[in-house]
Design a protein around this motif. Structure first.
Motif, PDB file in Angstrom:
ATOM      1  N   ASN A 479     -36.747  47.779   6.375  1.00 26.57           N
ATOM      2  CA  ASN A 479     -37.925  47.368   5.596  1.00 26.57           C
ATOM      3  C   ASN A 479     -38.180  48.323   4.442  1.00 26.57           C
ATOM      4  N   ILE A 480     -38.128  49.629   4.736  1.00 26.03           N
ATOM      5  CA  ILE A 480     -38.390  50.614   3.681  1.00 26.03           C
ATOM      6  C   ILE A 480     -37.262  50.622   2.652  1.00 26.03           C
ATOM      7  N   GLN A 481     -36.028  50.497   3.108  1.00 27.98           N
ATOM      8  CA  GLN A 481     -34.911  50.492   2.164  1.00 27.98           C
ATOM      9  C   GLN A 481     -34.940  49.258   1.268  1.00 27.98           C
ATOM     10  N   ALA A 482     -35.460  48.126   1.783  1.00 31.81           N
ATOM     11  CA  ALA A 482     -35.601  46.926   0.948  1.00 31.81           C
ATOM     12  C   ALA A 482     -36.633  47.167  -0.153  1.00 31.81           C
ATOM     13  N   ILE A 483     -37.735  47.822   0.199  1.00 34.17           N
ATOM     14  CA  ILE A 483     -38.754  48.136  -0.812  1.00 34.17           C
ATOM     15  C   ILE A 483     -38.178  49.090  -1.851  1.00 34.17           C
ATOM     16  N   TYR A 484     -37.451  50.097  -1.369  1.00 35.66           N
ATOM     17  CA  TYR A 484     -36.846  51.068  -2.291  1.00 35.66           C
ATOM     18  C   TYR A 484     -35.824  50.389  -3.201  1.00 35.66           C
ATOM     19  N   GLY A 485     -35.025  49.485  -2.626  1.00 39.90           N
ATOM     20  CA  GLY A 485     -34.021  48.779  -3.418  1.00 39.90           C
ATOM     21  C   GLY A 485     -34.628  47.874  -4.473  1.00 39.90           C
ATOM     22  N   SER A 486     -35.854  47.405  -4.232  1.00 43.06           N
ATOM     23  CA  SER A 486     -36.518  46.537  -5.219  1.00 43.06           C
ATOM     24  C   SER A 486     -37.030  47.312  -6.422  1.00 43.06           C
ATOM     25  N   GLY A 487     -36.995  48.654  -6.332  1.00 42.91           N
ATOM     26  CA  GLY A 487     -37.464  49.482  -7.438  1.00 42.91           C
ATOM     27  C   GLY A 487     -38.892  49.975  -7.268  1.00 42.91           C
ATOM     28  N   ARG A 488     -39.605  49.450  -6.255  1.00 42.74           N
ATOM     29  CA  ARG A 488     -40.979  49.898  -6.028  1.00 42.74           C
ATOM     30  C   ARG A 488     -40.967  51.208  -5.245  1.00 42.74           C
ATOM     31  N   ARG A 489     -41.845  52.129  -5.630  1.00 47.92           N
ATOM     32  CA  ARG A 489     -41.867  53.444  -4.998  1.00 47.92           C
ATOM     33  C   ARG A 489     -43.146  53.716  -4.204  1.00 47.92           C
ATOM     34  N   ILE A 490     -44.226  53.021  -4.496  1.00 48.61           N
ATOM     35  CA  ILE A 490     -45.487  53.236  -3.779  1.00 48.61           C
ATOM     36  C   ILE A 490     -45.672  52.121  -2.757  1.00 48.61           C
ATOM     37  N   LEU A 491     -45.863  52.507  -1.485  1.00 46.32           N
ATOM     38  CA  LEU A 491     -46.116  51.521  -0.441  1.00 46.32           C
ATOM     39  C   LEU A 491     -47.574  51.085  -0.476  1.00 46.32           C
ATOM     40  N   THR A 492     -47.800  49.818  -0.132  1.00 49.74           N
ATOM     41  CA  THR A 492     -49.182  49.363  -0.012  1.00 49.74           C
ATOM     42  C   THR A 492     -49.800  49.963   1.244  1.00 49.74           C
ATOM     43  N   ASN A 493     -51.106  49.929   1.303  1.00 51.73           N
ATOM     44  CA  ASN A 493     -51.822  50.460   2.459  1.00 51.73           C
ATOM     45  C   ASN A 493     -51.373  49.758   3.734  1.00 51.73           C
ATOM     46  N   GLU A 494     -51.159  48.462   3.666  1.00 52.15           N
ATOM     47  CA  GLU A 494     -50.763  47.694   4.842  1.00 52.15           C
ATOM     48  C   GLU A 494     -49.345  48.055   5.265  1.00 52.15           C
ATOM     49  N   GLU A 495     -48.443  48.285   4.308  1.00 55.03           N
ATOM     50  CA  GLU A 495     -47.062  48.655   4.646  1.00 55.03           C
ATOM     51  C   GLU A 495     -46.999  50.019   5.331  1.00 55.03           C
ATOM     52  N   VAL A 496     -47.812  50.961   4.869  1.00 57.37           N
ATOM     53  CA  VAL A 496     -47.826  52.282   5.502  1.00 57.37           C
ATOM     54  C   VAL A 496     -48.365  52.179   6.919  1.00 57.37           C
ATOM     55  N   ARG A 497     -49.432  51.390   7.098  1.00 57.90           N
ATOM     56  CA  ARG A 497     -50.006  51.199   8.431  1.00 57.90           C
ATOM     57  C   ARG A 497     -48.976  50.596   9.381  1.00 57.90           C
ATOM     58  N   ASP A 498     -48.241  49.599   8.902  1.00 56.93           N
ATOM     59  CA  ASP A 498     -47.235  48.952   9.758  1.00 56.93           C
ATOM     60  C   ASP A 498     -46.156  49.954  10.159  1.00 56.93           C
ATOM     61  N   LEU A 499     -45.731  50.779   9.206  1.00 57.34           N
ATOM     62  CA  LEU A 499     -44.702  51.778   9.497  1.00 57.34           C
ATOM     63  C   LEU A 499     -45.182  52.754  10.561  1.00 57.34           C
ATOM     64  N   LEU A 500     -46.390  53.284  10.393  1.00 60.64           N
ATOM     65  CA  LEU A 500     -46.903  54.273  11.338  1.00 60.64           C
ATOM     66  C   LEU A 500     -47.137  53.654  12.716  1.00 60.64           C
ATOM     67  N   GLN A 501     -47.664  52.435  12.748  1.00 56.61           N
ATOM     68  CA  GLN A 501     -47.900  51.786  14.037  1.00 56.61           C
ATOM     69  C   GLN A 501     -46.576  51.467  14.739  1.00 56.61           C
ATOM     70  N   THR A 502     -45.540  51.147  13.974  1.00 63.98           N
ATOM     71  CA  THR A 502     -44.229  50.899  14.570  1.00 63.98           C
ATOM     72  C   THR A 502     -43.743  52.125  15.329  1.00 63.98           C
ATOM     73  N   TYR A 503     -44.027  53.311  14.790  1.00 60.29           N
ATOM     74  CA  TYR A 503     -43.590  54.555  15.426  1.00 60.29           C
ATOM     75  C   TYR A 503     -44.594  55.070  16.464  1.00 60.29           C
ATOM     76  N   GLY A 504     -45.692  54.371  16.662  1.00 57.47           N
ATOM     77  CA  GLY A 504     -46.620  54.754  17.712  1.00 57.47           C
ATOM     78  C   GLY A 504     -47.786  55.604  17.274  1.00 57.47           C
ATOM     79  N   VAL A 505     -47.996  55.766  15.969  1.00 59.78           N
ATOM     80  CA  VAL A 505     -49.160  56.502  15.488  1.00 59.78           C
ATOM     81  C   VAL A 505     -50.387  55.603  15.604  1.00 59.78           C
ATOM     82  N   PRO A 506     -51.447  56.021  16.316  1.00 61.68           N
ATOM     83  CA  PRO A 506     -52.629  55.163  16.466  1.00 61.68           C
ATOM     84  C   PRO A 506     -53.363  55.005  15.140  1.00 61.68           C
ATOM     85  N   MET A 507     -53.585  53.765  14.701  1.00 63.43           N
ATOM     86  CA  MET A 507     -54.260  53.474  13.439  1.00 63.43           C
ATOM     87  C   MET A 507     -55.549  52.698  13.703  1.00 63.43           C
ATOM     88  N   LEU A 508     -56.565  52.988  12.924  1.00 69.68           N
ATOM     89  CA  LEU A 508     -57.835  52.261  13.021  1.00 69.68           C
ATOM     90  C   LEU A 508     -57.624  50.826  12.533  1.00 69.68           C
TER      91      LEU A 508
END
Length: 913
Positions: A479-508
């Protein structure tokens, strides 16, 4: 990372000096005179284009091509513009090592406009000649009668190696050490270090029997991965002390680029040296005192300090300094107080520090020390003495010296003053008792030793068992490599939340709205107080609010209930956004239930990236009313739970968490787990450039991340090789049909390895360790399990149980030398595994691993009666011979074809013809 040809640098049997003359200010002439003054036993020759017959009686030739023999070492002292050509000529003559003492190659340019040092560097890479310098002072090796420098004086033989980057500072160290009678095994400076670098010399000195401690002066570290690997390897057996110059932009030759979110680059060096196991000191004065401490002071078995003094003032100064350095003042047991009361005046304080009164003489000092030595809680004693009319300082010193030679106590001293106590200080020095001129210096020196041993304990501590959540790393990475390959460098707030929750970081829980009306409608549905945050491209960048130059701009309104207040807040946030960030793309609102944190305790933690040291983990305070950057501390990934706690404990917020949390230990573990998970994200997804959780809050139920931002960049490797997940594999045992995992060993494996060794037969243990032993200490387990994957590998065979626990069935390891010439293997398999071919499979795995990393050959030693291992070795292709000297069977298996130097070096190391 290589010690290739460094024998020729430190143990040359012949030396050529290029550019020496008999002029008094000739650089080469000074080097030649110093070599002659040490009675150097090898052959000498001078190269000088003027064609002298001899220089100071040493034969001289006009050109490199006329050298009468091939010297091991060439020392270049000619003008800068001649150096590149001379290095090439030396390489063509097949001379292996050169030192360039000439300065100015970084400021003198070739015809192409490049500094000449890069021309020399290209020649070294092309031809393989090793080069120390340019602008090195040369080398001193007293044990080999070598002073190949232009220094004003020589050094005494000793056990300390010094590697510096400044010739001027080295000159001062030489002078100071000589006056103190401190000797060196080796002394050199790197200069511009275009080829031979810190890590090369450290690796060489790690193998030198004459070197017991290493002293470093560092201006910069250009190859952090190699440096950390080399220092980590040596610091477990030999203390390494370092002083770093250029700590601020004002003192740097060229100010370096700082990572996002970091305003003090010196904190990065703190983290690097801490992780490498180095004792860092803050200046030349501290370096000298630390040298005194590390070479003379006994090991600190426990940290409480007890103080004996003949006056209140010095003792109070020592206590104040101890407190400021976070040291521990020891207490006196009732029995010790009772014994001391028989000797001291009735008005004494009955506590530490122990004031003996101004008229205390040699006998009283010795009696008090004897009483303290009987107290099991006393380990370290600072003895203070201020000159008095009634007592002779030298006699008191003699009494302390006599006692220190026969006690287990770590005794060190401070005789205040100068003229009347100099003889006493000299006596301490002559008898090897550490002594300092002020209480401040004495306490600081003691804390150097204590802090160094604290750091070593952290590196040796067994990590807590922490099981990663079952995450789909492959999907997250794609997922992250696809975003990077598209040329975009800043993740949206929702994309960062999804990444952290995937790894088990508790998010509000957070909801996203495009308009003010949607925010109002959502708040009505939630029917609880809400926080509203405006989202735009700039706000999604980590550290955005720190970098605006406008202070913290309000981007969130908290605790909203009424519809009117929600609408007004949305309008306020939109107005503020349009005013301050008109070019930043609008991305809507983020809405979540209001969160009440415990005591306002909040953390800012995440990942940033240094252009030299790669990914860095950071942790510190959060909140608009707090100087976030001031509390921010950094560490190098990968992190385990022990290292994460060490990072957290350095912050001010750690103390607040202890004070305000309902469950401090549980919340501390949660912060550490989050740091470990962020570290894992960094290892799995090297495109993560920066990632910030701001804030991580706590309530009665635990920790939760409220907001997070991330930015991508070109993939970057960490300075420390992470756990090699790609080497894990599953096998099926042929006899029992059990599934077994073969994987690299981890520090967390200590409990199952202790259980594994307890199940081995005495014969198996003797075959592996060459003698029977029943128990293994924690430090021994650390050496076996907490390994540097850059230099060592160990694979364990683990059977998995239904309850999730693991059972060790075998372990195989290979230690590789710094030059990757040979790997020494060892293997042990549980006795009940006979017939499962586990030993064969594990040996094949370690052989394949070493072959792929380019190791030239694998070696091992086996007891002559260990027939199963000898039979296995012969099946695997090992050559087997009996070693008369060691009384073992020596095994050797070629893996790769060596080059000329590798083949010659192996012949020297093994004694083969």
């Amino acid at each position: 990372m290589s010690t290739r040809h460094l024998e020729a640098l430190f143990k040359p049997k012949s030396i050529a000096i290029l550019g020496a003359s008999e002029r008094s200010n000739s650089l080469g002439g000074m080097v030649l005179r110093n070599l002659m003054s040490t009675d150097y036993g090898g052959k000498l020759v001078v190269v000088n284009e003027r064609g002298y017959n001899n220089i100071h009686g040493i034969p001289c030739v006009k050109k490199v091509g006329q050298l009468p023999f091939k010297p091991d070492l060439a020392i270049i002292c000619t003008p800068p513009e001649t150096v590149p050509m001379l290095v090439r000529q030396l390489a063509q003559k097949r001379i292996k090592t050169a030192m360039i003492l000439t300065g100015g190659l970084s400021r003198t340019h070739s015809r192409s406009g490049r500094p000449l040092m890069y021309s020399v560097q290209e020649v070294a890479k092309e031809t393989g000649i090793r080069v120390l310098g340019p602008e090195t002072i040369g080398v001193m090796v007293p044990h080999n009668n070598i002073n190949a420098t232009y220094m004003h004086m020589g050094i005494l033989p000793g056990k300390i190696a010094y590697i510096g980057q400044s010739g001027t500072l080295a000159s001062g160290i030489i002078d100071w050490a000589f006056s103190r009678g401190i000797g060196f095994s080796h002394l050199t400076t790197l200069g511009d270090s275009i080829d031979i670098d810190l890590d090369d010399l450290i690796d060489y000195l790690a193998q030198d029997r004459n070197t017991k401690a290493i002293l470093l002066h560092i201006e910069n570290i250009t190859s952090p991965r190699r440096f950390i690997s080399a220092v980590r390897a040596v610091s477990r057996g030999k203390p390494v002390i370092a002083v770093k110059s250029g700590r601020t932009p004002a003192s740097q030759w060229a100010p370096v680029e700082l990572p996002p979110g970091i305003v003090d680059g010196d904190k990065i060096y703190d983290a690097v040296l801490r992780r490498a196991g180095v004792l860092r000191v803050n200046g030349s004065d501290e370096m000298f005192d630390a040298l005194e401490t590390m070479t003379r002071m006994k090991a600190v078995r426990s940290e409480p300090l007890h103080i004996i003094t003949n006056g209140t003032g010095p003792g109070v100064l020592a206590v104040d300094r101890l407190a400021s350095l976070k040291g521990e003042l020891g207490t006196l047991s009732p029995e010790t107080v009772s014994e001391l009361a028989k000797l001291l005046p009735p008005y004494w304080t009955r506590k530490n520090p122990i004031d003996l009164n101004y008229d205390a003489g040699p006998q009283l000092y010795e009696q008090v020390l004897a009483i303290l030595s009987r107290d099991p809680h006393v380990s370290n004693v600072l003895v203070l003495f201020a000159p008095s009319l009634t007592e002779d300082s030298l006699q008191v010193a003699d009494a302390v010296i006599q006692f220190s030679t026969r006690t287990h106590l770590n005794v060190f001293t401070c005789w205040l003053g100068h003229s009347t106590v100099q003889d006493a200080r000299d006596a301490f020095f002559d008898r090897g008792v550490p002594t300092y001129s002020t209480p401040d210096k004495a306490v600081k020196a003691f804390m150097h030793m204590a802090n160094h041993q604290r750091g070593q304990r952290v590196l040796r501590e067994t990590p807590e068992s922490y099981t990663d959540p079952q995450v789909d790393r492959t999907k997250a990475r794609k997922n992250i490599q696809a975003i990077y390959g598209s040329g975009r460098r800043i993740l949206t707030n929702e994309e960062v939340r999804d990444l952290l929750q995937t790894y088990g970081v508790p998010m509000l829980d957070t909801h996203y709205c495009d308009t003010e009306e949607q925010v109002v409608e959502l708040a009505r549905e939630l029917n609880v107080p809400v926080d509203v945050r405006i989202l735009h491209e700039e706000a999604c960048k980590p550290f955005a609010m720190e970098n605006t130059g406008r202070g913290r701009i309000r981007g969130r309104v908290k605790g909203l209930v009424e519809e009117k207040s929600i609408r007004e807040s949305c309008q306020f946030l939109l107005k503020s956004y349009r005013e301050h960030f008109p070019e930043s793309g609008y991305m809507g609102f983020a809405v979540h239930p209001s969160f009440q944190s415990v005591g306002g305790v909040g953390f800012s933690l995440g990942v940033t990236r240094d252009p030299v040291f790669g990914p860095l983990m950071f942790c510190g305070a959060s909140g608009a009313t707090i100087n976030v950057v001031a509390d921010r501390r950094v560490a190098l990934p990968p992190l385990n739970m022990v290292l994460a706690r060490d990072l957290l404990a350095q912050t001010y917020m750690y103390r607040l968490l202890l004070d305000f949390s309902y469950r401090p230990e549980q919340d501390i573990n949660k912060v550490c787990e989050t740091l470990v998970l962020l570290s894992q994200i960094t290892m799995d997804i090297p495109e993560i450039k920066t990632l910030e959780i701001l804030p991580l809050y706590f309530d009665r139920s635990g920790a939760v991340a409220v907001n997070a931002m991330a930015e991508l960049g070109a993939p970057m490797k960490p300075a420390i090789l992470p756990y090699p997940q790609e080497l894990r594999e599953w096998i099926l045992l042929p006899k029992s049909k059990r599934r077994v995992e073969l994987r690299p060993v981890r520090g967390e494996d200590e409990p199952n390895q202790i259980d594994f060794h307890s199940r081995l037969s005495p014969e198996s243990i003797r075959y592996r360790y060459f003698h029977y032993r029943k128990n293994f200490s924690h430090d021994e387990m650390v050496q076996m399990l907490q390994i540097d994957y850059d230099r060592e590998m160990a694979f364990v065979a683990m059977a998995q149980h239904d309850n999730g626990t693991e059972e060790a069935l075998g372990i195989v390891r290979a230690w590789t030398d710094p030059d990757n010439l040979y790997s020494e293997f060892a293997i042990i398999v549980r006795d009940d595994m006979k017939g499962e071919r586990l030993g064969w499979v594990m040996m094949r795995k370690i052989i394949e691993y070493c072959t792929e990393r380019g190791t030239i050959e694998m070696v091992g030693s086996v007891l002559p009666d260990n027939r199963p291992m000898l039979a296995l070795a012969q099946k695997l292709g090992f050559a087997v011979r009996y070693d008369d000297e060691e009384e073992v069977m020596a095994l050797r298996l070629p893996l790769n074809t060596p080059d000329e130097w590798q083949a010659e070096r192996l012949r020297v190391l093994t004694g083969r013809k």
